[in-house]
Design an enzyme around this catalytic site. Sequence first.
Site: not given
Ligand code: GUN
Length: 285
Positions: A53, A97, A120
């Site tokens: 990311k 995350q 998100d």
């Molecule tokens: N863990 C797995 N997929 C995601 C996501 O799309 N966003 C976040 N914040 N954590 C994740």
Amino acid sequence: MTAKILDGNALAQKLRAGFKTRAEALAAQGARPGLAVVLVGENPASQVYVRNKVNACAQAGFHSEKICYPPDVSPQAVLDKIAELNADPAIHGILVQLPLPKHFDADAVLEAIAPEKDVDGFHAENVGALMQGQPRFIPCTPYGVMKFFEDAGIDLRGREAVVIGRSNIVGKPMAMLLLHAGATVTVCHSQTRDLLFHTRRADVLVAAIGRPRFVTAEMVKPGAVVIDVGINRLPGGKLCGDVDFEAVKEVASAITPVPGGVGPMTITMLLANTLEAAERTLGKM
Ligand code: GUN
């Protein structure tokens, strides 16, 4: 029939091509898009996702901050950091995350993020907005899946869509987006009694289970569009999805591979949401 391969790398590249120009235009107006990514603990998969990311931000000309905490950090320290990021004008998007360590109340952490920076789309306010068909931020993975349908010209109106998995991150928002696009939606999960009955009726099948090659050819209706959200690591280290790709591609009309399918699109839509968040702040300056 051999399915058309829905290439996530190619679609991601196509969508990202315009991001850098938009980011520079924003920077010229004092609002270079900025994303903060918070990682707690040492989950190896999360470490890879977070690194990807942050790298994607750099490639797109975004500002990014990676904030890492040891697994035993106090939840209050993370909440304090989120409050600081909420007030930071250089940050337009905040992502924590998941999963968080067990001593965290994940909902409380997600609720602490300012809804207008919740790229998100996991804050209750944004979940509610999505449900009402007025999304502020669409969760990145299901958003990326919808882009495949859009790009391939797949009209969802009246189609039978089956989602396997009911997580807050993928299954539930995915079902809502398919519903809003006019599909008749069924959500299957670990307690579904006759999974085969449902999957074999699906014109569109989305697998978000987290079990390698769980979806076999016999579960798929000939001509179905199959979207594989799974990222599983096999004992030898190789990645594979929730779908038995080699067998299912002979039955489906279109299918996403793993790797190179949904994964690159998730990060692309995170960039899209961050850009959108930055563009919205300009309207308020
Ligand atoms: N863990 C797995 N997929 C995601 C996501 O799309 N966003 C976040 N914040 N954590 C994740």
